[in-house]
Design a protein around this motif. Structure first.
Motif, PDB file in Angstrom:
ATOM      1  N   THR A 181     -74.379 -52.222  82.325  1.00 18.32           N
ATOM      2  CA  THR A 181     -74.729 -51.352  81.202  1.00 18.32           C
ATOM      3  C   THR A 181     -76.148 -51.661  80.748  1.00 18.32           C
ATOM      4  N   ILE A 182     -76.909 -50.614  80.441  1.00 14.84           N
ATOM      5  CA  ILE A 182     -78.254 -50.769  79.901  1.00 14.84           C
ATOM      6  C   ILE A 182     -78.121 -50.741  78.379  1.00 14.84           C
ATOM      7  N   ASP A 183     -78.142 -51.926  77.764  1.00 13.01           N
ATOM      8  CA  ASP A 183     -77.955 -52.042  76.314  1.00 13.01           C
ATOM      9  C   ASP A 183     -79.217 -51.670  75.540  1.00 13.01           C
ATOM     10  N   GLU A 184     -80.388 -51.921  76.148  1.00 12.94           N
ATOM     11  CA  GLU A 184     -81.646 -51.611  75.453  1.00 12.94           C
ATOM     12  C   GLU A 184     -82.755 -51.452  76.476  1.00 12.94           C
ATOM     13  N   PHE A 185     -83.580 -50.440  76.293  1.00 14.29           N
ATOM     14  CA  PHE A 185     -84.774 -50.278  77.109  1.00 14.29           C
ATOM     15  C   PHE A 185     -85.818 -49.572  76.270  1.00 14.29           C
ATOM     16  N   ILE A 186     -86.851 -50.308  75.905  1.00 15.14           N
ATOM     17  CA  ILE A 186     -87.977 -49.785  75.143  1.00 15.14           C
ATOM     18  C   ILE A 186     -89.218 -50.170  75.934  1.00 15.14           C
ATOM     19  N   TYR A 187     -90.098 -49.204  76.221  1.00 13.70           N
ATOM     20  CA  TYR A 187     -91.259 -49.523  77.036  1.00 13.70           C
ATOM     21  C   TYR A 187     -92.442 -48.641  76.672  1.00 13.70           C
ATOM     22  N   ASP A 188     -93.597 -49.286  76.453  1.00 16.08           N
ATOM     23  CA  ASP A 188     -94.853 -48.598  76.208  1.00 16.08           C
ATOM     24  C   ASP A 188     -95.719 -48.773  77.459  1.00 16.08           C
ATOM     25  N   PRO A 189     -95.913 -47.709  78.247  1.00 21.17           N
ATOM     26  CA  PRO A 189     -96.663 -47.850  79.492  1.00 21.17           C
ATOM     27  C   PRO A 189     -98.142 -48.200  79.296  1.00 21.17           C
ATOM     28  N   GLU A 190     -98.667 -47.951  78.120  1.00 18.72           N
ATOM     29  CA  GLU A 190    -100.075 -48.288  77.851  1.00 18.72           C
ATOM     30  C   GLU A 190    -100.267 -49.797  77.669  1.00 18.72           C
ATOM     31  N   SER A 191     -99.418 -50.410  76.858  1.00 17.30           N
ATOM     32  CA  SER A 191     -99.567 -51.840  76.547  1.00 17.30           C
ATOM     33  C   SER A 191     -98.646 -52.727  77.378  1.00 17.30           C
ATOM     34  N   HIS A 192     -97.680 -52.116  78.082  1.00 15.55           N
ATOM     35  CA  HIS A 192     -96.649 -52.823  78.845  1.00 15.55           C
ATOM     36  C   HIS A 192     -95.733 -53.653  77.947  1.00 15.55           C
ATOM     37  N   GLU A 193     -95.735 -53.366  76.659  1.00 20.47           N
ATOM     38  CA  GLU A 193     -94.837 -54.021  75.721  1.00 20.47           C
ATOM     39  C   GLU A 193     -93.481 -53.333  75.791  1.00 20.47           C
ATOM     40  N   GLY A 194     -92.437 -54.089  75.499  1.00 25.57           N
ATOM     41  CA  GLY A 194     -91.128 -53.474  75.457  1.00 25.57           C
ATOM     42  C   GLY A 194     -90.027 -54.490  75.394  1.00 25.57           C
ATOM     43  N   SER A 195     -88.822 -54.011  75.607  1.00 26.10           N
ATOM     44  CA  SER A 195     -87.637 -54.845  75.566  1.00 26.10           C
ATOM     45  C   SER A 195     -86.611 -54.255  76.525  1.00 26.10           C
ATOM     46  N   PHE A 196     -85.967 -55.129  77.298  1.00 21.16           N
ATOM     47  CA  PHE A 196     -84.986 -54.681  78.284  1.00 21.16           C
ATOM     48  C   PHE A 196     -83.797 -55.620  78.206  1.00 21.16           C
ATOM     49  N   VAL A 197     -82.639 -55.065  77.826  1.00 19.11           N
ATOM     50  CA  VAL A 197     -81.396 -55.841  77.761  1.00 19.11           C
ATOM     51  C   VAL A 197     -80.355 -55.121  78.604  1.00 19.11           C
ATOM     52  N   SER A 198     -79.819 -55.839  79.587  1.00 17.60           N
ATOM     53  CA  SER A 198     -78.760 -55.274  80.419  1.00 17.60           C
ATOM     54  C   SER A 198     -77.542 -56.184  80.345  1.00 17.60           C
ATOM     55  N   ASN A 199     -76.414 -55.635  80.742  1.00 20.89           N
ATOM     56  CA  ASN A 199     -75.152 -56.366  80.661  1.00 20.89           C
ATOM     57  C   ASN A 199     -74.423 -56.224  81.993  1.00 20.89           C
ATOM     58  N   VAL A 200     -74.373 -57.318  82.760  1.00 19.07           N
ATOM     59  CA  VAL A 200     -73.655 -57.314  84.030  1.00 19.07           C
ATOM     60  C   VAL A 200     -72.209 -57.676  83.720  1.00 19.07           C
ATOM     61  N   LYS A 201     -71.350 -56.675  83.701  1.00 19.19           N
ATOM     62  CA  LYS A 201     -69.950 -56.890  83.331  1.00 19.19           C
ATOM     63  C   LYS A 201     -69.135 -57.429  84.491  1.00 19.19           C
ATOM     64  N   SER A 202     -69.476 -57.008  85.716  1.00 17.43           N
ATOM     65  CA  SER A 202     -68.791 -57.502  86.909  1.00 17.43           C
ATOM     66  C   SER A 202     -69.647 -57.186  88.123  1.00 17.43           C
ATOM     67  N   GLY A 203     -69.448 -57.949  89.188  1.00 16.96           N
ATOM     68  CA  GLY A 203     -70.114 -57.674  90.443  1.00 16.96           C
ATOM     69  C   GLY A 203     -71.408 -58.435  90.636  1.00 16.96           C
ATOM     70  N   THR A 204     -72.259 -57.893  91.518  1.00 13.58           N
ATOM     71  CA  THR A 204     -73.506 -58.548  91.914  1.00 13.58           C
ATOM     72  C   THR A 204     -74.684 -57.625  91.648  1.00 13.58           C
ATOM     73  N   VAL A 205     -75.729 -58.171  90.997  1.00 12.40           N
ATOM     74  CA  VAL A 205     -76.947 -57.409  90.734  1.00 12.40           C
ATOM     75  C   VAL A 205     -78.148 -58.274  91.091  1.00 12.40           C
ATOM     76  N   LYS A 206     -79.036 -57.715  91.904  1.00 10.44           N
ATOM     77  CA  LYS A 206     -80.306 -58.376  92.216  1.00 10.44           C
ATOM     78  C   LYS A 206     -81.369 -57.768  91.320  1.00 10.44           C
ATOM     79  N   PHE A 207     -82.153 -58.618  90.665  1.00  6.90           N
ATOM     80  CA  PHE A 207     -83.206 -58.186  89.748  1.00  6.90           C
ATOM     81  C   PHE A 207     -84.572 -58.528  90.335  1.00  6.90           C
ATOM     82  N   ILE A 208     -85.486 -57.579  90.273  1.00  9.46           N
ATOM     83  CA  ILE A 208     -86.901 -57.852  90.485  1.00  9.46           C
ATOM     84  C   ILE A 208     -87.562 -57.405  89.191  1.00  9.46           C
TER      85      ILE A 208
END
Length: 192
Positions: free
Chosen positions: A85-112
């Protein structure tokens, strides 16, 4: 006077409801690749090019996987039998500021990790059933086998990489204590 207050309150609530809907209707990423059965929380089939929105839950069935490309250049790859689940995603492409919160409830996720983590690692958080994870400019895997056990593996880059990249760093917490993973190939497990 009482009628005026009720009308004002009604208008205020309608304006705020529209503002919330406007902010959640913009897409934050796309499915770059989908193999097998990939769905969202509304049981809608997701395929290559499907848009991902704030608050979405992405579910991959058995023998299925998906890659999600986010606006900040974060890439998530979901394995079989995974729920994220994507709990939060805020992103400003100009400043690259933001916040990203995800929730891996089950399974396998690879992050880059992408620009949000590169700009401020504290602004990337991964929730797992038995704790939380923060990451700095890196690549890692989260494997959640049950509500009682999650494993995290740092893939890189390491502190002595020849590409001049910022070394990867993971901080895994169970709410009581935390561990810092800085060497690629190292893993940590959190259990309840």
């Amino acid at each position: 006077m009482d009628c005026f207050k009720k009308i004002f309150l009604l208008i205020f609530l309608l304006i705020n409801a529209n503002a919330v809907n406007a902010s959640t209707s913009e897409f934050i990423g796309v499915i770059g690749a989908a193999i097998g059965e990939i769905k969202n929380q509304n049981n809608e089939k997701l395929e290559n090019g499907s848009k991902i929105f704030y608050g979405d839950t992405i579910i991959s069935d058995s023998q299925s996987n998906a890659q999600i490309l986010f606006l900040d250049q974060t890439v998530l790859t979901l394995g079989s039998d995974t729920e994220l689940t994507i709990d939060e995603f805020i992103y400003d492409p100009e400043s690259h500021e933001g916040s990203f919160v995800s929730n891996v409830k089950s399974g396998t996720v690879k992050f880059i990790t992408g620009q949000i983590s590169k700009k401020n690692p504290d602004n990337l958080e991964v929730k797992i059933p038995s704790g939380t994870l923060g990451a700095r400019g890196t690549e890692f895997i989260v494997l959640t086998e049950s509500n009682n056990k999650s494993t995290v593996v740092l893939l890189g880059p390491g502190p002595e990489n020849t590409l001049g990249m910022i070394p990867g760093n993971l901080i895994l917490s169970d709410g009581l204590s935390s561990i810092d993973i800085t060497q690629p190939g190292y893993e940590a497990m959190v259990t309840n």
